[in-house]
Design an enzyme around this catalytic site. Structure first.
Site, short mmCIF file in Angstrom:
data_model
loop_
_atom_site.label_atom_id
_atom_site.label_comp_id
_atom_site.label_asym_id
_atom_site.label_seq_id
_atom_site.Cartn_x
_atom_site.Cartn_y
_atom_site.Cartn_z
CB ALA A 69 41.71 -12.38 13.06
CG ASP A 70 37.69 -8.62 17.16
OD1 ASP A 70 36.85 -9.50 17.42
OD2 ASP A 70 37.44 -7.40 17.20
CB THR A 71 36.95 -7.64 11.52
OG1 THR A 71 37.96 -8.51 10.97
CG2 THR A 71 36.66 -6.52 10.54
#
Length: 197
Positions: A69-71
């Site tokens: 995941a990457d925000t």
């Protein structure tokens, strides 16, 4: 058969979210560099980074289901990542004050042995209150802005910055777990012994 799930992240916030929904998982921190490109499709950028993290860990654990995941935080076409120092955090928080921005989290579900790569992203609109430098300085002194995309944590004292949100709250924290759960089910993973859904 036990399906091994690994979160390719050292983020305590993502671990808390996955624990909250009852997932049995391990976590391994990915060591890829989070390099952004000039791609104007911010959802694609977030998914690309999420997939890079997932594959980085999948190269070691090829039998497991890896979640990457990457925000990112986007305001007026500009990405605001994690602050490099207090001055950078202050500049980011000044820019966000009184404005609407987007929080976009890209997610990748990878299993190298099965050739699986599911990718998606979630976008949430966040509206900040107008605040001054005194408040920004106080917030930075709490040290909460560091290691956070956009220099704030909505689940902590950063909630004081927020007027309202439109969309998935968990996405702003760092992982849209409801959509992730649906993708796990779609991929044949039965979290917590679930047989039907």
């Amino acid at each position: 058969m036990i399906q091994k799930i690994i979160l390719a992240s050292g983020s305590p916030r993502r671990r808390e979210l996955m624990t909250r929904i009852g997932l049995n998982f391990q976590y391994v921190t990915s060591d890829i560099k989070e390099d952004l490109t000039d791609d104007p499709d911010f959802g694609h950028q977030a998914m690309r980074l999420a997939a890079m993290k997932a594959y980085n860990v999948a190269n070691i654990y090829d039998e497991a289901y890896i979640i990457g995941a990457d925000t990112i935080v986007v305001l007026d076409g500009v990405i605001y990542g994690k602050p490099t120092d207090a001055a950078d955090a202050k500049n980011t928080l000044r820019a966000l004050s009184g404005k609407q921005h987007k929080v976009i989290t890209g997610v990748a579900l990878v299993n190298k042995r099965e050739g699986l790569c599911e990718r998606f992203y979630e976008s949430t609109d966040v509206y900040f209150r107008k605040y001054g430098d005194d408040f920004i300085d106080w917030y930075i002194e709490t040290e909460e802005p560091f290691d956070k995309a956009g220099s704030y944590a909505i689940q902590g004292k950063g909630c004081l910055l927020v007027e309202k949100i439109e969309g998935d709250y968990d996405n702003v924290v760092g992982l849209p777990v409801s959509r992730l759960f649906q993708h796990l089910i779609k991929s044949g993973i039965r979290p917590g012994g679930l047989h039907e859904f």
